[in-house]
Design a protein around this motif. Structure first.
Motif, mmCIF file in Angstrom:
data_model
loop_
_atom_site.group_PDB
_atom_site.id
_atom_site.type_symbol
_atom_site.label_atom_id
_atom_site.label_comp_id
_atom_site.label_asym_id
_atom_site.label_seq_id
_atom_site.Cartn_x
_atom_site.Cartn_y
_atom_site.Cartn_z
ATOM 1 N N VAL A 162 69.649 -9.383 42.448
ATOM 2 C CA VAL A 162 70.082 -8.610 41.281
ATOM 3 C C VAL A 162 70.056 -7.117 41.596
ATOM 4 O O VAL A 162 69.126 -6.617 42.236
ATOM 5 N N PHE A 163 71.077 -6.404 41.143
ATOM 6 C CA PHE A 163 71.087 -4.936 41.194
ATOM 7 C C PHE A 163 70.357 -4.412 39.962
ATOM 8 O O PHE A 163 70.647 -4.827 38.836
ATOM 9 N N LEU A 164 69.424 -3.500 40.163
ATOM 10 C CA LEU A 164 68.645 -2.932 39.060
ATOM 11 C C LEU A 164 68.874 -1.427 38.997
ATOM 12 O O LEU A 164 68.625 -0.705 39.965
ATOM 13 N N ASN A 165 69.332 -0.960 37.846
ATOM 14 C CA ASN A 165 69.489 0.465 37.570
ATOM 15 C C ASN A 165 68.166 0.954 36.977
ATOM 16 O O ASN A 165 67.964 0.919 35.763
ATOM 17 N N VAL A 166 67.280 1.399 37.847
ATOM 18 C CA VAL A 166 65.892 1.679 37.451
ATOM 19 C C VAL A 166 65.829 2.795 36.409
ATOM 20 O O VAL A 166 65.113 2.690 35.411
ATOM 21 N N ARG A 167 66.561 3.859 36.641
ATOM 22 C CA ARG A 167 66.495 4.993 35.702
ATOM 23 C C ARG A 167 66.977 4.591 34.309
ATOM 24 O O ARG A 167 66.363 4.971 33.302
ATOM 25 N N TYR A 168 68.045 3.828 34.251
ATOM 26 C CA TYR A 168 68.555 3.377 32.949
ATOM 27 C C TYR A 168 67.501 2.510 32.251
ATOM 28 O O TYR A 168 67.270 2.641 31.049
ATOM 29 N N LEU A 169 66.851 1.636 33.017
ATOM 30 C CA LEU A 169 65.822 0.772 32.430
ATOM 31 C C LEU A 169 64.663 1.593 31.871
ATOM 32 O O LEU A 169 64.204 1.351 30.747
ATOM 33 N N VAL A 170 64.187 2.558 32.640
ATOM 34 C CA VAL A 170 63.074 3.393 32.181
ATOM 35 C C VAL A 170 63.457 4.149 30.920
ATOM 36 O O VAL A 170 62.692 4.198 29.942
ATOM 37 N N ASP A 171 64.653 4.742 30.906
ATOM 38 C CA ASP A 171 65.111 5.465 29.714
ATOM 39 C C ASP A 171 65.235 4.517 28.519
ATOM 40 O O ASP A 171 64.869 4.869 27.394
ATOM 41 N N TYR A 172 65.758 3.329 28.776
ATOM 42 C CA TYR A 172 65.929 2.347 27.701
ATOM 43 C C TYR A 172 64.579 1.966 27.095
ATOM 44 O O TYR A 172 64.429 1.901 25.859
ATOM 45 N N LEU A 173 63.582 1.711 27.937
ATOM 46 C CA LEU A 173 62.266 1.323 27.432
ATOM 47 C C LEU A 173 61.607 2.475 26.679
ATOM 48 O O LEU A 173 60.955 2.259 25.647
ATOM 49 N N HIS A 174 61.768 3.692 27.172
ATOM 50 C CA HIS A 174 61.234 4.842 26.440
ATOM 51 C C HIS A 174 61.878 4.947 25.057
ATOM 52 O O HIS A 174 61.203 5.274 24.067
ATOM 53 N N ASP A 175 63.165 4.651 24.975
ATOM 54 C CA ASP A 175 63.875 4.727 23.696
ATOM 55 C C ASP A 175 63.361 3.706 22.678
ATOM 56 O O ASP A 175 63.484 3.927 21.467
ATOM 57 N N GLN A 176 62.802 2.589 23.161
ATOM 58 C CA GLN A 176 62.331 1.543 22.242
ATOM 59 C C GLN A 176 61.061 1.953 21.508
ATOM 60 O O GLN A 176 60.756 1.421 20.443
ATOM 61 N N GLY A 177 60.297 2.888 22.086
ATOM 62 C CA GLY A 177 59.110 3.395 21.406
ATOM 63 C C GLY A 177 57.978 2.380 21.319
ATOM 64 O O GLY A 177 57.929 1.381 22.044
ATOM 65 N N GLU A 178 57.066 2.637 20.391
ATOM 66 C CA GLU A 178 55.854 1.823 20.255
ATOM 67 C C GLU A 178 56.146 0.367 19.904
ATOM 68 O O GLU A 178 55.364 -0.524 20.216
ATOM 69 N N SER A 179 57.274 0.097 19.283
ATOM 70 C CA SER A 179 57.590 -1.271 18.860
ATOM 71 C C SER A 179 57.739 -2.213 20.051
ATOM 72 O O SER A 179 57.659 -3.432 19.904
ATOM 73 N N SER A 180 57.968 -1.658 21.225
ATOM 74 C CA SER A 180 58.165 -2.501 22.407
ATOM 75 C C SER A 180 56.890 -2.680 23.223
ATOM 76 O O SER A 180 56.922 -3.267 24.304
ATOM 77 N N ARG A 181 55.761 -2.225 22.696
ATOM 78 C CA ARG A 181 54.517 -2.321 23.452
ATOM 79 C C ARG A 181 53.732 -3.598 23.166
ATOM 80 O O ARG A 181 52.711 -3.863 23.796
ATOM 81 N N LYS A 182 54.213 -4.381 22.192
ATOM 82 C CA LYS A 182 53.501 -5.617 21.846
ATOM 83 C C LYS A 182 54.517 -6.685 21.432
ATOM 84 O O LYS A 182 55.455 -6.404 20.688
ATOM 85 N N ASP A 183 54.318 -7.912 21.944
ATOM 86 C CA ASP A 183 55.171 -9.058 21.593
ATOM 87 C C ASP A 183 56.652 -8.734 21.775
ATOM 88 O O ASP A 183 57.493 -9.082 20.945
ATOM 89 N N TYR A 184 56.969 -8.094 22.878
ATOM 90 C CA TYR A 184 58.353 -7.644 23.126
ATOM 91 C C TYR A 184 58.875 -8.279 24.406
ATOM 92 O O TYR A 184 58.213 -8.247 25.451
ATOM 93 N N ILE A 185 60.046 -8.852 24.327
ATOM 94 C CA ILE A 185 60.718 -9.365 25.517
ATOM 95 C C ILE A 185 62.216 -9.194 25.317
ATOM 96 O O ILE A 185 62.750 -9.482 24.243
ATOM 97 N N THR A 186 62.885 -8.688 26.347
ATOM 98 C CA THR A 186 64.307 -8.385 26.211
ATOM 99 C C THR A 186 65.058 -8.780 27.478
ATOM 100 O O THR A 186 64.494 -8.845 28.564
ATOM 101 N N GLY A 187 66.341 -9.025 27.304
ATOM 102 C CA GLY A 187 67.214 -9.417 28.405
ATOM 103 C C GLY A 187 68.511 -9.937 27.834
ATOM 104 O O GLY A 187 68.940 -9.526 26.751
#
Length: 327
Positions: free
Chosen positions: A174-199
């Protein structure tokens, strides 16, 4: 007439947007699925198949997260003879220090071959000493044992790296765009720190009952008509607290050889719904599990794209990192 045509166009766009939002809601809604299953413990002989206590470490990196709280841990399942893929990943999206100030670790998860190969094993141990990024356990590495491999991954995170913010399971092709992923996770905020799974969420899958099918599941193994929603196993990201919770839920879920479906079944026990990662009203899937021809601007707007051999990955990464990159 022009005003009327413009009004009609705006009306069509508004309706299309509403339909898209409803589709996204459907992907993420638990209303479509039955109430949580009763928590009946799986018989011990079945649970032992995926229990970490059944297997031992051959190679381990228990100190990797000591006194650290990595932002992201990349867990990459590979086989013992996948040296070329491991090398390509270390030179591309798995390289250390890729994003200044963001601590990202990578680990390769490996079993052992059905037929012992002392030469390959010796090479792997040397590689492990050189790079310190290999975890190996003594289960047999095979397609039908990917569920075992995934549960070993969950257990390792829950045991040795609970301080990490996020974990990503990602295949080696798989090709991974690391910077985009990091920015995306930062954008999710605190709501993504618990019981969060995405794909890439699959919410309409049914068991294949044809014995010749690669994904065949007999009724006695899974009697249900539908699978609960799950994320494609090519790549998914989850808050690290879920590693321990999924490990616990596995005590109540009979093992099946489809690892991504199995994780979805564990999430269903926990009452956790996977989040579909999209942008622009759901029209762009950020976890692209189909094969796309490389084009820099397209890849810059995706988190992952599936299906690349090591040499392709190196070539794509070299072009993708060019300083004159603009879209």
């Amino acid at each position: 007439m022009r005003k009327r045509s413009r009004f009609k166009l705006l009306t069509y766009l508004a309706v299309a947007g509403l339909i898209t939002l409803l589709v996204i809601f459907a992907f993420n809604s638990t209303v479509l699925w039955p109430s949580l299953p009763k928590k009946t413990p799986t018989p011990k002989n079945l649970h032992d198949v995926i229990s970490p206590s059944t297997y031992r470490f051959i190679l381990n990196q228990p100190e990797l997260c000591e006194n650290k709280s990595p932002f992201l841990v990349l867990m990459i399942p590979v086989t013992i003879n996948g040296r070329e893929a491991r090398t390509a990943i270390r030179k591309t999206w798995g390289q250390y220090g890729l994003i200044p100030g963001v601590n990202i670790l990578h680990l390769f998860i490996i079993g052992q071959p059905a037929q012992s190969d002392p030469v390959l094993q010796e090479h792997l141990e040397r590689e492990s000493k050189e790079y310190g990024d290999i975890i190996q356990m003594d289960f047999v590495d095979s397609y039908h044992n990917l569920t075992i491999k995934t549960m070993m991954m969950m257990n390792w995170i829950a045991t040795y790296c609970q301080g990490a913010w996020y974990t990503m399971k990602i295949d080696a092709d798989v090709f991974l765009n690391v910077r985009y992923l990091v920015d995306y996770l930062h954008d999710q905020g605190e709501s993504s720190r618990k019981d969060y799974i995405t794909g890439s969420v699959i919410s309409d899958a049914v068991p294949h009952r044809e014995s010749f099918n690669k994904w065949y599941i007999p009724e006695d193994l899974y009697p249900g008509t539908w699978y609960p929603p799950y994320v494609s196993g090519a790549a998914y990201v989850f808050s690290t607290d879920l590693a321990r919770k999924i490990s616990w839920a596995s005590r109540f879920v009979r093992p099946i050889p489809l690892e991504d479906v199995y994780v979805g079944m564990c999430l269903h026990v926990l009452g956790v719904k996977p989040f579909y990662a999209t942008r622009f009203l759901g029209l762009r899937n950020l976890f692209e599990v189909r094969r796309l021809d490389y084009e820099r601007c397209t890849f810059s707007k995706r988190i992952v794209v599936n299906g690349f051999k090591p040499q392709n990955l190196l070539h794509i990464w070299h072009d993708f990192q060019k300083s004159e990159f603009t879209c």
